[in-house]
Design a protein around this motif. Sequence first.
Motif, short mmCIF file in Angstrom:
data_model
loop_
_atom_site.label_atom_id
_atom_site.label_comp_id
_atom_site.label_asym_id
_atom_site.label_seq_id
_atom_site.Cartn_x
_atom_site.Cartn_y
_atom_site.Cartn_z
N CYS B 23 0.83 -1.21 0.00
CA CYS B 23 0.00 0.00 0.00
C CYS B 23 0.87 1.26 0.00
N MET B 24 1.91 1.25 0.82
CA MET B 24 2.79 2.43 0.87
C MET B 24 3.48 2.65 -0.49
N TYR B 25 3.90 1.53 -1.10
CA TYR B 25 4.54 1.63 -2.42
C TYR B 25 3.57 2.24 -3.44
N LYS B 26 2.33 1.75 -3.43
CA LYS B 26 1.33 2.26 -4.38
C LYS B 26 1.01 3.73 -4.09
N LEU B 27 0.94 4.07 -2.80
CA LEU B 27 0.63 5.46 -2.44
C LEU B 27 1.72 6.41 -2.94
N VAL B 28 2.96 5.97 -2.79
CA VAL B 28 4.08 6.82 -3.18
C VAL B 28 4.21 6.90 -4.70
N THR B 29 3.97 5.79 -5.39
CA THR B 29 4.20 5.78 -6.84
C THR B 29 2.97 6.18 -7.66
N THR B 30 1.78 6.16 -7.04
CA THR B 30 0.58 6.55 -7.78
C THR B 30 0.43 8.06 -7.76
N LYS B 31 0.07 8.62 -8.90
CA LYS B 31 -0.08 10.08 -9.00
C LYS B 31 -1.26 10.51 -8.14
#
Lengths: 558, 45
Positions: B23-31
Amino acid sequence: MSNKPRHEHWGSQIGVVLAVAGSAVGLGNFLRFPGQVVNYGGGAFMIPYVVSLLIIAIPVSMSEWALGRYAGRHGFHSPLGMYYVASGRKRSWGVFGGLSLSVPFIIDMYYIFVEAWCLYYALKYLGGMLEPIGLGFSLGAGGDGLRLGSGDAYERFFGETIGINANGALFSRSGLTLLTIVLACVALNFLMVYRGVSKGIERFSKLVAPLILLCALFMIIRIMTLGNPTGQPGQSFLDGLGFMWNPTREAYDQSGQVVGRISAWTTLLNPETWLAATSQIFYSVSICICAVCTYASYVRPNEDIALSSLSATATNEFCEVLLGGLIAIPPAIMFLGARAADGFASSFQLGFIVLPNVFELMPMGQLCGFVFFFLLFSASVTSSTSLVLPVVAFFREAFQCSRGLSVLIAACIHLAGALIVIWFTKGLSALDAFDFWFANFAPFFFAIVQTSLAAFAWGTLKMRDEIARGAAIKPPRFLAFVVKYVSLPYLLIIAIFWMTRNLKTRIMSTMEDSVAQLSILFFIAMFVFLFILSTITMKRWREEETRTPDSRSDVEAQ
Amino acid sequence: MTIGGWISMTTSLAIVIGLFGWCMYKLVTTKDANAEEEPADTPKE
């Protein structure tokens, strides 16, 4: 409708995730979860826990986010407005939404009191007034003044601090410090809500979330580097972990001697384990207590709520299982042995009696005591703030007033209710009544109502479309099926089982307890107040919609 | 700690750390959708 806060939004996606996670992370993560794991089968408890996470926490939380954002797009931020608009403007559903506000309102009335205990203890440790004198859990007969030296002394100190021996005890000279801290906590909570979601709650969450993580990491490193501090067999760090996680349990008698073994299968076949796991998930993730949906109503129309919802739940679980699982139980076993297990049943006992004994014996215990209680305080502030916002949003919509006036009205009513909890402290009977009905019973009831709303009145397809709006990863098609045919029946079964286990005993004890009866009268008065206000507000909305049918079109177009 | 204890602890921790990390990875990499819109403003009273 000119006074409606139509343009208020969170500043960033990470901000809302931290705020919602902060709302969920609280005392339940650090004190209730480890106690429940120990008491309900250790590692075996995690199977029903993970099942409840998958079929209750994640889908119901997503549906709550969707409901909140959908209502926010239509200009509503209170649960009353959410239920009203999602049900196609049906007043019967709206009334349920209005009544559901009793949950955050009443929980917050005693939660801030507990929050004040945490700050009080943190300040005591900081000021060196709970300094260690090197006595063990059940050794010695106590200390002198605030120099405490045994379990009895900590129990006595805790009782005196919260006024457990007599009603009105906190309104004497000795209780003034705690009362002042309670008022300061109330002021802090309402001030943050007054400043708004972006400038108040979000900024505070961004500040506090790393602080909570740092405090927790400090505690974990300290605990993991202790080795076997007493040199006693069975009291190493690994033994502490084993006490919590071993699926096959040893049963102890009152003297701490092993009297038998309980297998993992026995634990899993016990319905109470499933009830405890589901209750813990409920308590921990803070679903269906109006906090999540209200926060979600301030999310921007095209933000990815699927990811936000999952991230907030994951952050909460990270704090609960990893941090909560390591901080409380292992050190208690390391310093006090299995005899400490009696204190694991109650969160208050574990936090305010068992752990101070541990800090007394632990190297750097005073600093650890401060860090631990500051951690609890920080976690509870973010939780209690999330309970204030739905109430303030409701008064803004009901009275069409400014945020400042709405905060003032909510604070006055809040203080009136809190007065009951703070005055009737003998045996914590008022707090117990508030906690039982509104932290245990009401969330289950309103979860069933809210999930029914999503499943039938609003519709699971609309719910799924709302979750998919702006989502980078589309929600699976079976989500709608899970909410309607898995989560809802599971909730019903658990609720019925819970009621058959608890309601009769509670009603019988209420008949004999005048403070519990007074609390019930207060709850009824609150319900009547919310019902009347909700009905009047919905009547006004209907009249406005009749006069100007397009009054919300600007919002819906977003 | 028994083998069962190790299994239940590592499995539980793996699930929560894995979910949290993803989730943290997606939060950081998602615009962030917010970045495309106007900055957060205060309510218009």
